[in-house]
Scaffold this active site. Sequence first.
Site, mmCIF file in Angstrom:
data_model
loop_
_atom_site.group_PDB
_atom_site.id
_atom_site.type_symbol
_atom_site.label_atom_id
_atom_site.label_comp_id
_atom_site.label_asym_id
_atom_site.label_seq_id
_atom_site.Cartn_x
_atom_site.Cartn_y
_atom_site.Cartn_z
ATOM 1 C CG HIS A 63 58.506 -3.117 -34.916
ATOM 2 N ND1 HIS A 63 58.938 -3.219 -36.217
ATOM 3 C CD2 HIS A 63 59.343 -2.240 -34.328
ATOM 4 C CE1 HIS A 63 59.984 -2.443 -36.394
ATOM 5 N NE2 HIS A 63 60.249 -1.831 -35.277
ATOM 6 C CE LYS B 12 65.514 16.219 -44.014
ATOM 7 N NZ LYS B 12 64.552 15.449 -44.844
ATOM 8 C CB THR C 283 66.955 -3.113 -39.016
ATOM 9 O OG1 THR C 283 66.740 -4.134 -38.028
ATOM 10 C CG2 THR C 283 65.650 -2.421 -39.345
ATOM 11 C CB SER D 278 75.330 13.179 -42.601
ATOM 12 O OG SER D 278 74.289 12.352 -42.134
ATOM 13 N N PRO D 279 72.617 15.197 -41.876
ATOM 14 C CG PRO D 279 70.741 16.167 -42.898
ATOM 15 C CD PRO D 279 72.027 15.435 -43.218
ATOM 16 C CG ASP D 280 71.293 9.490 -39.053
ATOM 17 O OD1 ASP D 280 70.259 9.398 -38.368
ATOM 18 O OD2 ASP D 280 72.242 8.696 -38.951
#
Length: 588
Positions: free
Chosen positions: A316, A389, A435, A398-400
Site C-alpha cells: 500500500h 446500489k 486520501t 447516497s449508497p455510501d
Amino acid sequence: MPTSTRNQEHEHGRLFDFQATLPKLPVPDLPSTVQKYIESLEAVLPRDKFLESKQVAEEFAKSTQGQELQQRLVERAAEPGRANWLEEWWNDLSYMGYRDPVIPYVSYHYSYNDDPECSTASQRAAHVAVAALAFRAQLVDGSLAPEMQKTSPLCSHSYKYMFNACRIPHKPSDFCRTVDYAANETITVIRSNQFFSVPITQLGMPLSTAEFVEIFERIIELADSQTAVPVGVLTADNRDAWADNRQLLLNVAGNAQVLDAIESSAFVIALDKAQPVTREELSHAVWHGDGRSRWFDKPVQFIVTDNARAGICGEHSMMDGTPTLRLSDFVIGYEHECPQPARTDLGFSRLEFQTPPKVVAAVKRAGEFFDTGIAKQHISVLNYNAYGKELIKTLKCSPDAFVQMVIQLAYSRLHGCVRPTYESSMTRKFLHGRTETCRSVSNESAAWCRAMAANASRAECVELFRKAAAKHTQLTREAIEGRGVDRHLLGLRMLVQPGEEKPDIFEDPAYAYSSHWYLSTSQISSEGFASYGWSEVSPKGYGIAYNIKRDSLMMHIACMRNEFGLNSDHLAYYLEQAANDVRKLLAQ
C-alpha cells in the site's frame, strides 16, 4: 534514499495528460478546520470532556502559535517545486517509516470471482498474467487513458509504482525502488517457497495464454518435486528486522542478483497450494496465505490457488487501492485470444537464494513471528444479497452514506455506543493526492442511532436518518475537496519546531482518542470481487471493507483476537440485521 531510478520519459503518455493542470492540495482555513474538529468531538465524548476540549481547540484557533503554524503550512504549500504539502509527511509517517509488518497491517487484498473458463491453476494464472501484461503494455506505450471522476481528471502519479517497482526495507524509513520498464521484462513466479523468472517476450514474441499455461505447469511440477528455505517470509517481518536480514542476504554471493531480479520484475504471481472454499478462506489465501511463498514488498502480487481461485495482494505504501481496482477490473474482464498451439523451447529460470545457517535462522524466526501475528486475525465476510446500489438509490439516499449508517447502527448495537470512525476519501483530484479522513460519526448519526435504540417513532427515525445521511455526504464531499480535519491538523503538528512548545490541542487526550479508529472503513465498487479487505488499524477496533454492488453488499470485517474481546462474526450479524432494519425503515 532515492524513490525512483526510472527514466522520466515514462511520466508521459495519455495517462499523464492532465498532470500539469491538476490543482494542488489546498490548505484549509484554520477556524473552519477547528470548528469541524469540535463538531466531530461532540458525538464521541462525554459532555464535560467535550466542553474542555472545545475550549482548548477554540483557544488554539485564536492563538498566535496557531496562526504561525497555519502561515508556515501555507508557505510550505507554495514552495516552488513542491507538488503536495502533505505527500512527504504522509508517505513516511503512514507507510515508509512504519515499522510493523506490511502484512497484515499495511497490505490489502482483492479476491476475484471464479473464472468459468479456467479449471486449473495454470489456466487461471495464465489468464491473469496475459491480462495484467496487456494493461502494463498500455501504461508503457502511453496509450492508457487517465482516470476521470465524472469530468475531473485524477492524478496518475501513483501508477509509476504499479509495475517494476518494490518497497525496500531500510532504517529508519523504507523507500520504493523503481526501474525502467525495459530493464526487466520478466515476471516473478513463486511456488513451494521457490522463485522463478519468466521472460514475458520469448523468441521475439510475447507469450500467449497457452504458452503461459505450459510454463506454469512446468514450474509447478518442478517446484513441487523439490524443497527450499522459505526466504519470502522475511518480507512479512518487522521492517527493521527485514532490513537487517536483507543485508544478511546481500552479504552472501549470488543473492544480490536474485533480489534484483525479484524487486525489479514487472509483478509477482504466487501459485499457492491452498484450495480455499469459503469467502473467508479465499480472503486469507489471497491476503497472506502461509506467508512463505510470497514477496509482500511488491505493489502487485497476484495469487492463484490450486483450485483456480485468484486475487491480488497490494503493498500500500506508494499506491492506494483505486489504481489496482482498475487493473483488477481490467484483468477480470479481459477478452483472451482463441487458443493457439504453444511454441516449443520456451524457458524460465530459477532464482535460487543461497541460505547459510544465519539466513535459515532468520527465516525460522520470521516465520514464527508471522504465524503468531496472523493467528490473531479474525475475519468474517458478509455477502448480503437482499439488495444493493440499485435499491438504495430508489430510497433516495447516497449508497455510501447508507452503508455508513448501517455500520454505525450495527456497531452501536453490538458495543452500546458510537466511537471514532475513519472512512477513506480519495483526494486524487489534486496533484499527488491520496486520501483524507471522513470522520463518519456525527451528532446527526449518533442521534439517529440513539433513536433506533429507543424504538422512537418511524417518522422520527426516518427524519433523523435523512439528516445523518445528508451530513455524511457533506463530510465526504469536504474530505474529497481536501477540506477535512485530520490531514490539516497533522500538517500543523508537523511544523512545530524543535524547542517550541507543543500546542495544547495536540496534548489534549481528545485529539488522540478522536483519531484512534475503532472502525476503519473504506468502499469500492466492483462486480468482479468475491471479497476485499485489510486488517484493523487498532487492537481495539475493526477494519471494514465494503463493496457496494448493483444488487448486493459485500462487507469484509477484520479484528484481532485479543483481550478486548472483539468478534468479527458478531459484528457481521449486527450488520446484516441493521441492513434489514434500515431498508424496512425507509421502504415503508
